[in-house]
Scaffold this motif. Structure first.
Motif, short mmCIF file in Angstrom:
data_model
loop_
_atom_site.label_atom_id
_atom_site.label_comp_id
_atom_site.label_asym_id
_atom_site.label_seq_id
_atom_site.Cartn_x
_atom_site.Cartn_y
_atom_site.Cartn_z
N GLU A 174 3.36 -5.25 3.52
CA GLU A 174 2.07 -4.53 3.56
C GLU A 174 2.18 -3.12 2.99
O GLU A 174 1.28 -2.66 2.30
CB GLU A 174 1.52 -4.46 4.98
CG GLU A 174 0.89 -5.74 5.48
CD GLU A 174 1.91 -6.65 6.13
OE1 GLU A 174 3.08 -6.24 6.24
OE2 GLU A 174 1.55 -7.77 6.52
N PHE A 175 3.29 -2.43 3.31
CA PHE A 175 3.37 -1.03 2.92
C PHE A 175 4.61 -0.75 2.07
O PHE A 175 5.64 -1.41 2.22
CB PHE A 175 3.42 -0.13 4.16
CG PHE A 175 2.19 -0.23 4.99
CD1 PHE A 175 1.04 0.43 4.62
CD2 PHE A 175 2.17 -0.99 6.15
CE1 PHE A 175 -0.10 0.35 5.40
CE2 PHE A 175 1.03 -1.09 6.92
CZ PHE A 175 -0.11 -0.42 6.55
N GLN A 176 4.47 0.26 1.21
CA GLN A 176 5.65 0.75 0.52
C GLN A 176 6.39 1.67 1.49
O GLN A 176 5.88 2.02 2.55
CB GLN A 176 5.24 1.56 -0.71
CG GLN A 176 4.79 0.71 -1.87
CD GLN A 176 4.24 1.56 -2.99
OE1 GLN A 176 4.54 2.73 -3.10
NE2 GLN A 176 3.41 0.94 -3.80
N LYS A 177 7.58 2.09 1.09
CA LYS A 177 8.34 3.01 1.91
C LYS A 177 7.57 4.34 1.98
O LYS A 177 7.21 4.90 0.95
CB LYS A 177 9.70 3.26 1.27
CG LYS A 177 10.73 3.79 2.22
CD LYS A 177 12.07 3.83 1.49
CE LYS A 177 13.19 4.46 2.29
NZ LYS A 177 12.91 5.70 2.94
N PRO A 178 7.27 4.81 3.19
CA PRO A 178 6.48 6.04 3.29
C PRO A 178 7.19 7.21 2.62
O PRO A 178 8.40 7.35 2.70
CB PRO A 178 6.39 6.26 4.81
CG PRO A 178 6.60 4.94 5.41
CD PRO A 178 7.52 4.20 4.51
N VAL A 186 -9.23 -2.64 5.16
CA VAL A 186 -8.17 -3.57 5.56
C VAL A 186 -6.85 -2.83 5.73
O VAL A 186 -6.09 -3.11 6.65
CB VAL A 186 -8.04 -4.71 4.53
CG1 VAL A 186 -6.95 -5.67 4.94
CG2 VAL A 186 -9.35 -5.46 4.41
N SER A 187 -6.60 -1.85 4.87
CA SER A 187 -5.36 -1.08 4.99
C SER A 187 -5.30 -0.37 6.34
O SER A 187 -4.25 -0.35 6.99
CB SER A 187 -5.24 -0.05 3.87
OG SER A 187 -5.31 -0.68 2.63
N VAL A 188 -6.43 0.22 6.73
CA VAL A 188 -6.45 0.90 8.03
C VAL A 188 -6.24 -0.10 9.16
O VAL A 188 -5.56 0.17 10.14
CB VAL A 188 -7.77 1.67 8.21
CG1 VAL A 188 -7.86 2.22 9.62
CG2 VAL A 188 -7.85 2.80 7.22
N GLN A 189 -6.82 -1.28 8.99
CA GLN A 189 -6.61 -2.32 10.00
C GLN A 189 -5.14 -2.67 10.15
O GLN A 189 -4.63 -2.79 11.26
CB GLN A 189 -7.38 -3.58 9.63
CG GLN A 189 -8.84 -3.53 10.02
CD GLN A 189 -9.58 -4.72 9.46
OE1 GLN A 189 -8.97 -5.66 8.96
NE2 GLN A 189 -10.88 -4.67 9.53
N VAL A 230 0.85 -1.19 0.00
CA VAL A 230 0.00 0.00 0.00
C VAL A 230 0.89 1.24 0.00
O VAL A 230 1.82 1.36 0.81
CB VAL A 230 -0.91 0.01 1.25
CG1 VAL A 230 -1.68 1.30 1.35
CG2 VAL A 230 -1.85 -1.18 1.21
N SER A 231 0.58 2.16 -0.90
CA SER A 231 1.40 3.36 -0.99
C SER A 231 1.01 4.29 0.14
O SER A 231 -0.17 4.49 0.42
CB SER A 231 1.19 4.04 -2.33
OG SER A 231 -0.18 4.18 -2.58
#
Lengths: 359, 367
Positions: free
Chosen positions: A71-75, A129-132, A47-48
């Protein structure tokens, strides 16, 4: 039996002569499944994420360091809220975090801070789901353990590998589509060319011809199926087989028979390949997408769930998933077999009444 | 180009469409797809069949059960069975998850010893499993907060574009994009291949009708007919599914028209390489459905893609149209956003390129 084999052989030959169709069949059972398994990732991954930091560096950096792959890309850092919002509007960023001025201060003083999150919620479930994920990650970094230890076990697919699920779903969809189209066309082509009446005039039982034609197509699809399972499902994706592969082929056999029943009814009521194509599209879309192949059946509107009882695809997909993943025993698979056989028998009878006799 | 020829040919095509009942399909299929899928496809997980095995039977465990049974996400059943029986329920596909509250749970919690709860989720459907995992943890966290456990961070969540988090708002525009890609392509391909299979294509080969005239006559009917569909589908989305329409209708309409041309262009290319209607049908469905779903942004946001899939997403026209579509429905930046203008021109480029290549490859003679 000899007559049966003659018709059977003829249909296989007709199929093999259409080189383009053979090519498509191979494509559908290999590359198509590969692409679907490889490309479609249904759970949010990678997730970006973007952030604006008006607060001190220490705590926000600590939080951001916990948001990582898969789960996440580099912020990505933005200078102000406007820039961040612009990126979200352009769909370059999905989740934005804004650290307020007194974020760090509040946390140190009051042990309670508010974290502002903005999210592109176009795809609602995904956003949720991303917020979770975000919440879970942040909670997981809190020092001092939670009073309750919630142990979640995901059975059969502990890492939620969606390649397994996707490639199987696509394989089942391909079987569904091809069985309907191929069988319907086998009959209508003869009807269109006018040779069907001649077939029926021959001193061969009409039912025998029909079964031979259907079996020839089942054979063709099974060959493709073996290829798809062996090369792509087991070979490339390493899909587990917790049940018995034999049951799966048996279920496939009865399923294609049931689809053949639908195809026969379609063929009975259409006179040209063009019409068949229209009816198949009309029939196949609801069959495929409302049978739990791609989205869970229990989240659909209740009236649709009731309707899906008469869909052979529903039994096939549930059954196949049970065999592959859940490793269900034979006795618990019987309802699926029963469903296929009953639907198939009824439809075959209907089709035969209209197609099987000249007068 | 002779106008009279085109006019006559067009008239013939329309009569043909009318007679072969294809006209019904032109309108029925897209409507049906959007309505049926709009009701049928749900990305959110609700009413999952939950079995709670309560071996504690205390006030605390009752409270947990109540918390689960009051949400729409879980249909709870409290059963007194062994672990193996519960596993069998999952294997029979009669339950999606089961939660075991062990003996002495409340006691352990009170004495702040390690209290443990086990949750078993059917993982054969990965998305459902991860979503359920999140829901389950959410319910427990809520329950803890209620019982006075302090949480150091409060997350203040603001939703953009789809403020009410309705599943339909995302799915319906995506479905419009999908049907607009598949349906015109099928009709365009079949209209040409039909003649090839029936042999009437020789009329075109041997008559003085030029390639351009033939193409105009063949491709205009699907274009005009599907143009009406942009309105029909819009009405369905806004009035039946109550999807908000915040942006510019002009952008929606223009982008859709160009997208129909792209779809027809794909159909044209298919019709060139195939000679049988079945093959044309299967091929069109194969090459449109998968990218249509994949790069629509419903299943996975484009910004999350990496490597090959990121490049592929940018190669297919699907992504650009869907971006504009979502903008028209939910985001409402219209032509003010440079990105939208850029994508708009990219779509025009695709349409022109497909038609150009198609007309180059079309042969007016026997191979």
């Amino acid at each position: 039996m000899k007559k049966f084999l003659a018709v059977f052989k003829k249909e296989i030959l007709v199929f093999l002569r259409n080189v383009m169709l053979v090519f498509i069949l191979i494509y559908a059972f290999t590359f198509d499944i590969y692409i679907a398994g490889q490309g479609i990732e249904v759970k949010p991954r990678n997730v970006s994420i973007g952030y604006v930091n008006y607060s001190g560096e220490l705590l926000p950096q600590k939080i951001l360091a916990h948001l990582h792959a898969p789960e996440f890309q580099k912020p990505k850092r933005f200078l102000n809220e406007e820039e961040l919002k612009k990126a979200i509007f352009n769909k370059e960023i999905m989740v934005g975090i804004i650290f307020d001025k007194d974020f760090e201060k509040n946390f140190i003083r009051k042990k309670e801070a508010q974290l502002n999150v903005i999210i592109d919620s176009t795809a609602a479930a995904q956003a949720e789901v991303s917020v979770q994920y975000l919440t879970q990650t942040i909670y997981s970094m809190i020092d001092g353990k939670m009073p309750v230890d919630i142990k979640v076990y995901k059975l059969f697919n502990p890492n939620s590998n969606s390649k397994w699920f996707m490639s199987l779903s696509e394989l089942l969809s391909v079987v569904t589509m091809l069985s309907l189209v191929l069988i319907a066309v086998v009959f209508v082509r003869e009807k269109e060319a006018g040779t069907w009446d001649i077939m029926l005039l021959m001193p061969v039982n009409g039912a025998l011809i029909m079964f031979a034609k259907v079996f020839s197509q089942i054979f063709i699809i099974t060959v493709g199926l073996v290829m798809g399972i062996g090369l792509i499902l087991f070979g490339v994706f390493g899909v587990p087989m917790n049940g018995n592969l034999l049951y799966f082929f048996l279920l496939t056999f009865f399923f294609i028979m049931a689809m053949g029943g639908i195809a026969l009814v379609i063929a009975a009521y259409s006179n040209s390949v063009l019409e068949v194509s229209q009816y198949t599209v009309l029939v196949i879309m609801p069959l495929l997408f409302l049978s739990g192949a791609w989205t869970p059946i229990h989240s659909m509107a209740p009236w649709l769930q009731k309707l899906s009882i008469i869909s052979p695809v529903k039994y096939y997909i549930e059954g196949a998933q049970s065999i592959f993943f859940r490793g269900t025993e034979f006795i618990d698979l019987l309802p699926y077999f029963a469903g296929e056989i009953i639907i198939g028998a009824v439809l075959f009878y209907l089709g035969y009444r209209r197609m099987g006799k000249l007068f | 180009m002779k106008l009279g020829v085109v006019k006559a040919y067009l008239k013939k095509e329309f009569i043909d469409l009318w007679r072969s009942k294809m006209i019904v399909m032109v309108y029925l299929i897209p409507m049906m797809v959007v309505i049926l899928f709009g009701y049928g496809i749900r990305m959110e997980v609700t009413h999952s069949r939950t079995v709670i095995i309560d071996r504690d039977n205390t006030k605390m465990s009752q409270e947990i059960i109540r918390a689960f049974s009051t949400t729409k996400y879980f249909d709870t059943k409290v059963l007194n069975i062994t672990d193996n029986e519960a596993l069998r329920l999952i294997k029979q596909n009669k339950a999606d998850l089961f939660i075991i509250i062990p003996h002495n749970f409340e006691k352990n919690l009170m004495h702040s010893r390690n209290a443990e709860i086990a949750v078993y989720i059917d993982g054969s459907f990965p998305l459902r499993a991860t979503t359920l995992e999140g829901y389950v943890q959410g319910v427990f966290l809520n329950q803890l907060e209620k019982n006075g456990v302090k949480v150091p961070f409060k997350i203040n969540q603001r939703n953009f574009f789809n403020e009410s988090m309705r599943d339909e708002n995302g799915i319906i525009p995506g479905l419009i994009g999908l049907t607009m890609l598949i349906a015109p392509a099928i009709i365009a391909a079949l209209l040409i291949v039909k003649e090839k299979e029936a042999g009437t294509i020789f009329n075109f080969y041997s008559s003085p009708v030029s390639k351009i005239e033939f193409l105009i006559a063949k491709l205009t009917p699907p274009f005009i007919l599907y143009s009406f569909n942009t309105f029909i589908l819009f009405l369905i989305a806004v009035y039946i599914f109550k999807v908000p329409f915040k942006g510019s209708f002009l952008l929606y309409f223009l982008a859709s028209e160009i997208y129909i041309v792209i779809s027809i262009g794909i159909g044209l290319l298919v019709s060139i390489i195939t000679s049988r209607q079945v093959t044309a049908l299967v091929l069109t469905v194969l090459i449109t459905v998968i990218p249509g779903f994949l790069y629509s942004g419903i299943l996975m946001p484009i910004s999350s893609m990496t490597g090959e899939s990121y490049i592929e997403a940018h190669m297919f026209p699907v992504m650009y149209y869907n971006h504009l579509l979502y903008d028209a429905f939910l985001i409402a930046q219209g032509f003010n956003s440079p990105k939208n203008v850029e994508y708009f021109f990219i779509l025009i480029f695709y349409a022109a390129a497909l038609l150009f290549i198609g007309s180059l490859l079309l042969k007016k003679e026997l191979k």
